[in-house]
Write a protein that holds these residues in place. Structure first.
Motif, mmCIF file in Angstrom:
data_model
loop_
_atom_site.group_PDB
_atom_site.id
_atom_site.type_symbol
_atom_site.label_atom_id
_atom_site.label_comp_id
_atom_site.label_asym_id
_atom_site.label_seq_id
_atom_site.Cartn_x
_atom_site.Cartn_y
_atom_site.Cartn_z
ATOM 1 N N LEU A 115 50.401 34.831 37.131
ATOM 2 C CA LEU A 115 49.774 33.609 37.032
ATOM 3 C C LEU A 115 50.751 32.546 36.164
ATOM 4 C CD1 LEU A 115 47.305 32.153 37.620
ATOM 5 C CD2 LEU A 115 46.025 32.916 35.416
ATOM 6 N N ASP B 31 40.222 31.040 40.249
ATOM 7 C CA ASP B 31 39.773 30.817 38.701
ATOM 8 C C ASP B 31 40.899 30.599 37.691
ATOM 9 O OD1 ASP B 31 37.182 30.568 39.221
ATOM 10 O OD2 ASP B 31 36.834 32.921 39.530
ATOM 11 N N GLY B 32 42.049 31.574 38.298
ATOM 12 C CA GLY B 32 43.042 31.860 37.262
ATOM 13 C C GLY B 32 43.649 30.431 37.181
ATOM 14 N N ARG C 166 43.076 43.858 42.613
ATOM 15 C CA ARG C 166 42.378 43.537 41.590
ATOM 16 C C ARG C 166 41.292 42.516 41.628
ATOM 17 N NH1 ARG C 166 47.809 42.407 37.954
ATOM 18 N NH2 ARG C 166 48.508 44.702 37.824
ATOM 19 N N SER C 167 41.265 41.713 42.631
ATOM 20 C CA SER C 167 40.307 40.622 42.625
ATOM 21 C C SER C 167 40.970 39.602 41.755
ATOM 22 C CB SER C 167 38.762 41.083 42.223
ATOM 23 O OG SER C 167 38.332 41.886 43.225
ATOM 24 N N GLY C 168 41.985 39.430 41.745
ATOM 25 C CA GLY C 168 42.827 38.166 41.017
ATOM 26 C C GLY C 168 44.213 39.020 40.378
ATOM 27 N N VAL C 169 45.220 37.937 40.198
ATOM 28 C CA VAL C 169 46.438 38.146 39.973
ATOM 29 C C VAL C 169 46.583 38.381 38.477
ATOM 30 C CG1 VAL C 169 47.110 36.964 41.795
ATOM 31 C CG2 VAL C 169 47.060 35.968 39.446
ATOM 32 N N SER D 158 48.100 38.358 34.435
ATOM 33 C CA SER D 158 48.480 37.255 33.599
ATOM 34 C C SER D 158 50.012 36.697 33.824
ATOM 35 C CB SER D 158 48.178 37.491 32.266
ATOM 36 O OG SER D 158 48.740 38.593 31.849
ATOM 37 N N GLY E 35 46.569 40.841 44.167
ATOM 38 C CA GLY E 35 45.186 40.066 44.184
ATOM 39 C C GLY E 35 44.145 40.638 45.022
ATOM 40 N N ASP F 285 43.207 33.948 43.416
ATOM 41 C CA ASP F 285 43.050 33.840 42.038
ATOM 42 C C ASP F 285 42.696 32.195 41.697
ATOM 43 O OD1 ASP F 285 42.223 34.058 39.437
ATOM 44 O OD2 ASP F 285 44.089 35.271 38.936
ATOM 45 N N TYR G 105 48.161 32.399 45.785
ATOM 46 C CA TYR G 105 47.528 32.120 44.493
ATOM 47 C C TYR G 105 46.173 31.487 44.458
ATOM 48 C CZ TYR G 105 51.710 32.904 41.263
ATOM 49 O OH TYR G 105 52.550 33.476 40.580
#
Length: 290
Positions: A54, A89-90, A46-49, A51, A43, A87, A83
């Motif tokens: 998620l 947003d995710g 990548r600036s997010g996890v 798929s 996270g 993320d 989480y």
């Protein structure tokens, strides 16, 4: 590092996919720790996890409802917080926030003890702060989640009035963070300013119960939010709110000063042990006075 963790995550897919099977519950603590680490590392990079990670959220929630809640409530907190932090947003894209909210609410039920209810407060705090900082702040879904958490936290906070331990202050902190999110909304949903002030008075009257800096900060945010809202009939109670804010801030300053003094003592002991002191005695002294 980014490539390394991407490869590592892919290699761990079979383990993570099976971690939520009830037959593997004996390994649940270890695999949740692995999941937590992957979310934190990937996270951040990548600036997010991914798929894949998620996609594990619905399975985490399902396993908690089916069997895991009874065994690993404290181990679920880390992945859920990660989480939300990395993320949100995710999570919004798969409509997972109501399900994560349900974990916190369930941990506050009579099925779980006080330590597990504290875990619920940790998840609730992460949700409320995450939504307060997100662009969806003020949306119907966000408001519903925050209000539900605030309402149940307030009820349980009142119910734990005469019990020992950190739970009451942790639940109060959740209410305060909800006020920080939207004081007018939360005050109205909790039955009006008189009800909220009754809760505040009953908890803030014992500032010694606020042992952690985080709890003090959460309370200051909530009390300050109350002061900023007009039309709540708080003129007569404003001095009480201000006294609470000042008292909590003074305790933060004292606690930080005490921590700094302890750090200086620790450094002095370490230096003394390195330069000719008795290393055994020095190590014992440090361990007895952390």
């Amino acid at each position: 590092r980014k490539t390394m963790f991407a490869v590592l995550e892919k290699e761990l897919h079979p383990i993570i996919q099976s971690m939520f099977d009830e037959g593997n519950q004996v390994f649940a603590e270890e695999t949740l720790d692995v999941l937590h680490t992957l979310i934190l590392q990937t996270g951040e990079l990548r600036s997010g996890v991914s798929s894949f990670l998620l996609s594990m959220v619905p399975r985490l929630v399902q396993s908690f409802d089916a069997w895991a809640g009874e065994y690993v409530s404290s181990d679920i907190v880390g992945p859920v917080e990660a989480y939300i932090a990395f993320d949100l947003d995710g999570l919004l894209s798969i409509n997972a926030l109501p399900a994560l909210m349900s974990i916190a609410l369930r941990l506050w039920s009579d099925m779980f003890d006080d330590s597990e209810a504290v875990d619920g407060a940790k998840i609730a705090d992460a949700l409320v702060l995450g939504l307060a900082r997100h662009q969806t702040c003020g949306s119907e879904m966000s408001n519903r989640i925050v209000v539900n958490l605030a309402r149940d936290a307030a009820k349980k906070c009142i119910a734990t009035k005469d019990r020992d331990g950190p739970l009451r202050v942790r639940l109060f902190g959740t209410v305060m963070l909800a006020l920080y999110y939207d004081a007018e909304l939360v005050v109205n949903e909790l039955g009006g300013s008189a009800q909220v002030m009754h809760l505040i008075s009953s908890v803030v009257s014992d500032l010694e119960a606020f042992t952690r800096i985080h709890d003090k900060k959460a309370a200051i945010l909530g009390l300050s939010a109350m002061l900023r809202v007009s039309g709540l009939g708080l003129d007569q109670t404003s001095p009480e709110l201000v006294r609470g804010i000042i008292g909590l801030q003074n305790r933060i300053d004292l606690q930080r000063a005490g921590d700094e003094h302890k750090n200086i003592q620790m450094n002095q002991l370490a230096t003394w042990a390195t330069h000719g002191g008795n290393p055994v005695y020095a190590a014992d002294t440090v361990s007895e006075n952390p």
